[in-house]
Design an enzyme around this catalytic site. Structure first.
Site, PDB file in Angstrom:
ATOM      1  CG  ASP A 123      -1.986  -0.944   1.207  1.00 11.77           C
ATOM      2  OD1 ASP A 123      -1.974  -1.952   2.000  1.00 11.77           O
ATOM      3  OD2 ASP A 123      -2.804  -1.150   0.311  1.00 11.77           O
ATOM      4  CG  ASP A 125      -6.884  -3.638  -0.136  1.00  8.31           C
ATOM      5  OD1 ASP A 125      -6.139  -2.956  -0.721  1.00  8.31           O
ATOM      6  OD2 ASP A 125      -6.806  -3.984   1.034  1.00  8.31           O
TER       7      ASP A 125
HETATM    8  C1  DX5 Z   1      -6.178  -0.715   3.509  1.00 10.80           C
HETATM    9  C2  DX5 Z   1      -5.264  -1.379   3.011  1.00 10.80           C
HETATM   10  C3  DX5 Z   1      -5.250  -2.718   3.118  1.00 10.80           C
HETATM   11  C4  DX5 Z   1      -5.207  -3.068   4.681  1.00 10.80           C
HETATM   12  C5  DX5 Z   1      -6.056  -4.458   5.060  1.00 10.80           C
HETATM   13  O1  DX5 Z   1      -6.406   0.710   2.858  1.00 10.80           O
HETATM   14  O2  DX5 Z   1      -5.151  -1.065   1.621  1.00 10.80           O
HETATM   15  O3  DX5 Z   1      -4.239  -3.413   2.634  1.00 10.80           O
HETATM   16  O4  DX5 Z   1      -3.992  -3.092   5.128  1.00 10.80           O
HETATM   17  O5  DX5 Z   1      -5.625  -5.031   6.197  1.00 10.80           O
HETATM   18  P1  DX5 Z   1      -6.908  -5.291   7.124  1.00 10.80           P
HETATM   19  O6  DX5 Z   1      -7.016  -6.821   7.057  1.00 10.80           O
HETATM   20  O7  DX5 Z   1      -6.532  -4.898   8.482  1.00 10.80           O
HETATM   21  O8  DX5 Z   1      -8.245  -4.537   6.661  1.00 10.80           O
HETATM   22 ZN    ZN Z   2      -4.517  -2.179  -0.160  1.00 13.02          ZN
END
Ligand code: DX5
Ligand code: ZN
Length: 221
Positions: free
Chosen positions: A35, A176
């Site tokens: 990310d 996601d």
């Molecule tokens: C949120 C990110 C995700 C997040 C997912 O903006 O894109 O990748 O890290 O992790 P969890 O499982 O904690 O939602």
């Molecule tokens: Zn993400």
């Protein structure tokens, strides 16, 4: 083909990333979800472009699944060394001209994917199905790990899958956000192909990473 796993590196042990990536690679995990945030499109910062580039160093077979939560994402492609093997998602809501940005990803030999946030109608992707290898459905509001699922995410997932199926195109549907142990099976049943697994599953501290990866694949096969 079974579900594709893309663990979210922002949820990993940030002081041991080199070995974390080597571990995932050795476990045969297909992608590492990276990310990137500009603190403007979303009110958060994770890794800078140099880190996104450096993530390639330990990689043998695992590939970068780069999720760019930034305005005008093409401005970062050089510094990230976007190229062959990368799967790159850019937000429809963050691009002046998403068609040009997706074409630039394709021209670099990478796989383009259009990402949509929870308040963006899923029909928006119809304009891009000829230009992408993937669609990234945000099932939380982008920017932070550990959030609850956004309202109507499961219904949106089914609707989006139907749009892709009706198009007849071979497009990967990635989810996601809060892809938890409880949700991932239903997401698979509703048509998700690729799963960003973060704090709500493989990096949730319930299991050591090798057991967590094995369990996840069993749930989404
Ligand atoms: C949120 C990110 C995700 C997040 C997912 O903006 O894109 O990748 O890290 O992790 P969890 O499982 O904690 O939602
Ligand atoms: Zn993400």
């Amino acid at each position: 083909m079974g579900g594709i796993l893309s663990p979210s590196v922002m949820c990993a042990d940030l002081l041991n990333l080199y070995s974390e990536i080597e571990k995932l690679d050795s476990l045969g995990v297909e992608f590492l979800h990276i990310d990137f945030m500009d603190n403007k499109f979303v009110p958060n910062i994770t890794f800078d472009t140099n880190m996104v580039k450096s993530f390639k160093r330990p990689m043998k077979n695992i590939r970068r699944d780069i999720h760019i939560m930034a305005f005008e994402p093409q401005n970062y492609f050089d510094k990230m060394e976007i190229g062959q093997g990368d799967f790159v998602s850019v937000h429809y809501e963050a691009c002046e001209n998403p068609h040009e940005v997706l074409a630039e990803i394709r021209n670099r030999g990478a796989s383009p994917s259009i990402a949509i946030s929870p308040d963006t109608p899923v029909e928006t992707v119809c304009d891009f199905l000829d230009e992408v290898d993937g669609v990234l459905l945000m099932t939380v509001y982008p920017g932070f790990a550990g959030q609850p699922m956004a309202p109507n995410s499961m219904e949106r997932l089914s609707k989006l899958k139907q749009i892709i199926v009706d198009s007849g195109k071979d497009i990967i549907l990635e989810v996601d956000g809060h892809v938890s142990w409880d949700h991932c099976q239903e997401m698979r049943a509703r048509g998700a192909d690729m799963f960003v697994a973060g704090s709500s599953s493989v990096y949730g501290k319930d299991y050591p990473i090798d057991e967590a990866v094995k369990k996840f694949y069993q749930l989404v096969k």
